[in-house]
Write a protein that holds these residues in place. Structure first.
Motif, PDB file in Angstrom:
ATOM      1  N   ASN A   1      69.426  30.877  63.983  1.00  0.00           N
ATOM      2  CA  ASN A   1      70.183  31.500  65.069  1.00  0.00           C
ATOM      3  C   ASN A   1      69.802  32.946  65.292  1.00  0.00           C
ATOM      4  O   ASN A   1      70.420  33.635  66.083  1.00  0.00           O
ATOM      5  CB  ASN A   1      71.687  31.439  64.769  1.00  0.00           C
ATOM      6  N   ASN A   2      68.811  33.441  64.544  1.00  0.00           N
ATOM      7  CA  ASN A   2      68.436  34.846  64.674  1.00  0.00           C
ATOM      8  C   ASN A   2      66.927  34.995  64.800  1.00  0.00           C
ATOM      9  O   ASN A   2      66.175  34.156  64.336  1.00  0.00           O
ATOM     10  CB  ASN A   2      68.910  35.633  63.444  1.00  0.00           C
ATOM     11  N   LYS A   3      66.515  36.086  65.426  1.00  0.00           N
ATOM     12  CA  LYS A   3      65.089  36.386  65.567  1.00  0.00           C
ATOM     13  C   LYS A   3      64.841  37.797  65.055  1.00  0.00           C
ATOM     14  O   LYS A   3      65.697  38.671  65.189  1.00  0.00           O
ATOM     15  CB  LYS A   3      64.683  36.336  67.052  1.00  0.00           C
ATOM     16  N   TYR A   4      63.660  37.993  64.483  1.00  0.00           N
ATOM     17  CA  TYR A   4      63.264  39.322  64.042  1.00  0.00           C
ATOM     18  C   TYR A   4      62.480  39.963  65.178  1.00  0.00           C
ATOM     19  O   TYR A   4      61.567  39.332  65.716  1.00  0.00           O
ATOM     20  CB  TYR A   4      62.384  39.181  62.792  1.00  0.00           C
ATOM     21  N   ILE A   5      62.856  41.173  65.580  1.00  0.00           N
ATOM     22  CA  ILE A   5      62.086  41.798  66.664  1.00  0.00           C
ATOM     23  C   ILE A   5      61.526  43.153  66.245  1.00  0.00           C
ATOM     24  O   ILE A   5      62.138  43.883  65.468  1.00  0.00           O
ATOM     25  CB  ILE A   5      62.869  41.930  67.992  1.00  0.00           C
ATOM     26  N   LEU A   6      60.326  43.427  66.754  1.00  0.00           N
ATOM     27  CA  LEU A   6      59.660  44.710  66.521  1.00  0.00           C
ATOM     28  C   LEU A   6      59.323  45.291  67.887  1.00  0.00           C
ATOM     29  O   LEU A   6      58.880  44.556  68.768  1.00  0.00           O
ATOM     30  CB  LEU A   6      58.350  44.510  65.745  1.00  0.00           C
ATOM     31  N   LEU A   7      59.544  46.590  68.073  1.00  0.00           N
ATOM     32  CA  LEU A   7      59.263  47.198  69.364  1.00  0.00           C
ATOM     33  C   LEU A   7      58.853  48.662  69.213  1.00  0.00           C
ATOM     34  O   LEU A   7      59.203  49.293  68.211  1.00  0.00           O
ATOM     35  CB  LEU A   7      60.487  47.091  70.286  1.00  0.00           C
TER      36      LEU A   7
ATOM     37  N   PRO B   1      72.030  45.156  67.410  1.00  0.00           N
ATOM     38  CA  PRO B   1      73.069  44.870  66.429  1.00  0.00           C
ATOM     39  C   PRO B   1      72.559  44.971  64.986  1.00  0.00           C
ATOM     40  O   PRO B   1      73.089  45.749  64.200  1.00  0.00           O
ATOM     41  CB  PRO B   1      73.532  43.457  66.773  1.00  0.00           C
ATOM     42  N   GLY B   2      71.467  44.267  64.677  1.00  0.00           N
ATOM     43  CA  GLY B   2      70.849  44.359  63.343  1.00  0.00           C
ATOM     44  C   GLY B   2      71.758  43.889  62.229  1.00  0.00           C
ATOM     45  O   GLY B   2      72.918  43.566  62.435  1.00  0.00           O
ATOM     46  N   MET B   3      71.251  43.808  61.015  1.00  0.00           N
ATOM     47  CA  MET B   3      72.048  43.393  59.873  1.00  0.00           C
ATOM     48  C   MET B   3      72.851  44.579  59.356  1.00  0.00           C
ATOM     49  O   MET B   3      74.014  44.502  59.071  1.00  0.00           O
ATOM     50  CB  MET B   3      71.165  42.802  58.790  1.00  0.00           C
ATOM     51  N   LYS B   4      72.210  45.709  59.179  1.00  0.00           N
ATOM     52  CA  LYS B   4      72.916  46.955  58.829  1.00  0.00           C
ATOM     53  C   LYS B   4      72.611  47.938  59.943  1.00  0.00           C
ATOM     54  O   LYS B   4      73.364  48.105  60.855  1.00  0.00           O
ATOM     55  CB  LYS B   4      72.426  47.472  57.473  1.00  0.00           C
TER      56      LYS B   4
ATOM     57  N   SER C   1      64.348  45.017  63.936  1.00  0.00           N
ATOM     58  CA  SER C   1      65.741  44.610  63.797  1.00  0.00           C
ATOM     59  C   SER C   1      65.890  43.092  63.910  1.00  0.00           C
ATOM     60  O   SER C   1      64.924  42.390  64.199  1.00  0.00           O
ATOM     61  CB  SER C   1      66.572  45.296  64.878  1.00  0.00           C
ATOM     62  N   VAL C   2      67.104  42.614  63.676  1.00  0.00           N
ATOM     63  CA  VAL C   2      67.399  41.179  63.790  1.00  0.00           C
ATOM     64  C   VAL C   2      68.373  40.997  64.949  1.00  0.00           C
ATOM     65  O   VAL C   2      69.350  41.722  65.057  1.00  0.00           O
ATOM     66  CB  VAL C   2      68.038  40.671  62.475  1.00  0.00           C
ATOM     67  N   VAL C   3      68.066  40.026  65.831  1.00  0.00           N
ATOM     68  CA  VAL C   3      68.925  39.818  66.998  1.00  0.00           C
ATOM     69  C   VAL C   3      69.378  38.363  67.053  1.00  0.00           C
ATOM     70  O   VAL C   3      68.581  37.445  66.860  1.00  0.00           O
ATOM     71  CB  VAL C   3      68.162  40.169  68.307  1.00  0.00           C
ATOM     72  N   ASN C   4      70.653  38.177  67.302  1.00  0.00           N
ATOM     73  CA  ASN C   4      71.202  36.821  67.392  1.00  0.00           C
ATOM     74  C   ASN C   4      70.794  36.143  68.702  1.00  0.00           C
ATOM     75  O   ASN C   4      70.740  36.786  69.751  1.00  0.00           O
ATOM     76  CB  ASN C   4      72.725  36.899  67.297  1.00  0.00           C
TER      77      ASN C   4
ATOM     78  N   GLU D   1      58.494  49.170  74.478  1.00  0.00           N
ATOM     79  CA  GLU D   1      57.215  48.528  74.821  1.00  0.00           C
ATOM     80  C   GLU D   1      56.752  47.651  73.673  1.00  0.00           C
ATOM     81  O   GLU D   1      57.220  47.812  72.552  1.00  0.00           O
ATOM     82  CB  GLU D   1      56.148  49.600  75.072  1.00  0.00           C
ATOM     83  N   GLY D   2      55.822  46.777  73.962  1.00  0.00           N
ATOM     84  CA  GLY D   2      55.196  45.955  72.923  1.00  0.00           C
ATOM     85  C   GLY D   2      56.215  45.229  72.055  1.00  0.00           C
ATOM     86  O   GLY D   2      56.150  45.266  70.826  1.00  0.00           O
ATOM     87  N   ILE D   3      57.141  44.541  72.709  1.00  0.00           N
ATOM     88  CA  ILE D   3      58.211  43.866  71.946  1.00  0.00           C
ATOM     89  C   ILE D   3      57.658  42.564  71.334  1.00  0.00           C
ATOM     90  O   ILE D   3      57.155  41.698  72.046  1.00  0.00           O
ATOM     91  CB  ILE D   3      59.420  43.556  72.854  1.00  0.00           C
ATOM     92  N   LEU D   4      57.734  42.451  70.011  1.00  0.00           N
ATOM     93  CA  LEU D   4      57.298  41.235  69.326  1.00  0.00           C
ATOM     94  C   LEU D   4      58.524  40.505  68.800  1.00  0.00           C
ATOM     95  O   LEU D   4      59.431  41.143  68.259  1.00  0.00           O
ATOM     96  CB  LEU D   4      56.410  41.575  68.119  1.00  0.00           C
ATOM     97  N   VAL D   5      58.539  39.177  68.957  1.00  0.00           N
ATOM     98  CA  VAL D   5      59.666  38.385  68.472  1.00  0.00           C
ATOM     99  C   VAL D   5      59.142  37.398  67.445  1.00  0.00           C
ATOM    100  O   VAL D   5      58.207  36.650  67.713  1.00  0.00           O
ATOM    101  CB  VAL D   5      60.332  37.634  69.646  1.00  0.00           C
ATOM    102  N   VAL D   6      59.735  37.408  66.255  1.00  0.00           N
ATOM    103  CA  VAL D   6      59.216  36.601  65.152  1.00  0.00           C
ATOM    104  C   VAL D   6      60.328  35.701  64.608  1.00  0.00           C
ATOM    105  O   VAL D   6      61.441  36.176  64.387  1.00  0.00           O
ATOM    106  CB  VAL D   6      58.722  37.539  64.011  1.00  0.00           C
TER     107      VAL D   6
END
Ligand code: PRT
Ligand code: ZN
Length: 283
Positions: free
Chosen positions: A210-216, A231-234, A251-254, A271-276
């Motif tokens: 239910n969550n994705k890791y994102i880098l931007l 939102p993130g975990m912390k 960060s982590v996004v639901n 910019e350069g948003i990566l979703v993992v």
């Protein structure tokens, strides 16, 4: 050793095996045997018909069982529903011939309804103050009206195509169902511990899905605003980029708010948003 009952073959088999695998539980290739043992976790997996699972969990033949909530509720055995597994989703519905005029539930009054779920149907009709005749049959419920065996049916529906091809329309939802983890009420202390470990793993797998890791990449003057929408975990991780004035934010996004968050980030100059995808998530 915790004994887990799963469906031997059918709609819940693949997802049950997949979930155990995602929990890091490796089974000896015991396909189509009665049972198989895991070699890296203290569980034994038994393969049964889904209808038998609540009884076997109640009797202690198995300690826990993965089964459709529809079967769990229909059988009415005194066992615990411990966790909703999120696969095998369907609904138990009442359907009538397409040509029948249907306005309210009172239109079912006096009809003959074919089903394999007589106790759930009876409970529903009683709740709604409707008197109808329940005709219990064991399979191919959807053909009952066509061959004159009943006026309506109550059966499981997922895409609705079975109803459609049999000239029926869905008129009432009796129950929304998914696969659930059920457990015997008198587990030994040892098995309670194993179940707790299993639930920790199942939860980690489900939460991760239910969550994705994102880098931007973010211009520093917008860092504050961007952190506020994540939102993130912390709180998000912020690392300076080699290029002056820019940072990398992680960060982590639901899933539920994912697109909403991405749109806000873009508007703020990310910019350069990566979703993992995340494999496991322990919180
Ligand atoms: O051999 P065994 O007794 O173990 O298997 P089974 O044939 O009784 O069960 P199986 O494998 O059909 O279903 C196992 C469980 O999957 C059910 O108890 C439900 O919890 C869940 N499930 C999810 C469904 C469906 N979706 C489903 N669509 N079970 C059955 N159906 C059938 C329904 O009965 C109807 O015939 O699929 C048809 C309708 O599907 P649509 O997509 O045409 O609407
Ligand atoms: Zn069955």
């Amino acid at each position: 050793m915790l004994k887990i009952a799963i469906q031997k073959s059918g709609r819940l088999y693949e997802d049950s095996i997949k979930l155990l695998k995602e929990c890091g539980i490796e089974l000896n290739n015991g396909n189509k045997q009665l049972k198989t043992v895991a070699y890296n976790f203290p569980v034994e997996v038994y393969f049964f018909r889904d209808d038998d699972i609540p009884q076997y969990v109640y009797d202690g033949v198995a300690d826990v069982g993965f089964v459709g909530e529809n079967v769990f509720l229909e059988k009415g055995k005194d066992i615990d529903l411990v966790y909703r597994l999120g696969f095998g989703r369907c609904r138990l519905s009442i359907a009538v011939p397409k040509s029948m005029t249907y306005n309210t539930i009172n239109d079912l009054e006096g009809l003959k309804i074919a089903t394999t779920y007589s106790s759930l149907l009876q409970r529903f009709l009683t709740e709604k103050n409707v008197n109808a005749e329940i005709h219990e049959i064991s399979g191919s419920v959807e053909i009952a009206p066509g061959i004159g065996l009943a006026d309506a049916i109550c059966d499981l529906v997922s895409s609705g195509s079975t109803l459609f091809t049999n000239g029926l329309k869905e008129v009432e939802v009796v129950l929304k169902s998914e696969a659930v983890l059920t457990a015997n009420k008198n587990l030994s202390e040892e098995n309670k511990n194993i179940l707790e470990k299993l639930l920790l793993r199942i939860n980690a797998v489900k939460t991760a899905k239910n969550n994705k890791y994102i880098l931007l990449n973010v211009p520093n003057h917008q860092l504050k605003n961007i952190i506020a929408v994540l939102p993130g975990m912390k709180s998000p991780t912020v690392v300076p980029l080699a290029e002056e004035g820019w940072s990398s934010v992680q960060s982590v996004v639901n899933e539920n708010v994912f697109w909403d968050v991405i749109e806000k980030l873009k508007r703020l100059g990310a910019e350069g948003i990566l979703v993992v995808p995340i494999e496991k998530m322990i919180i």
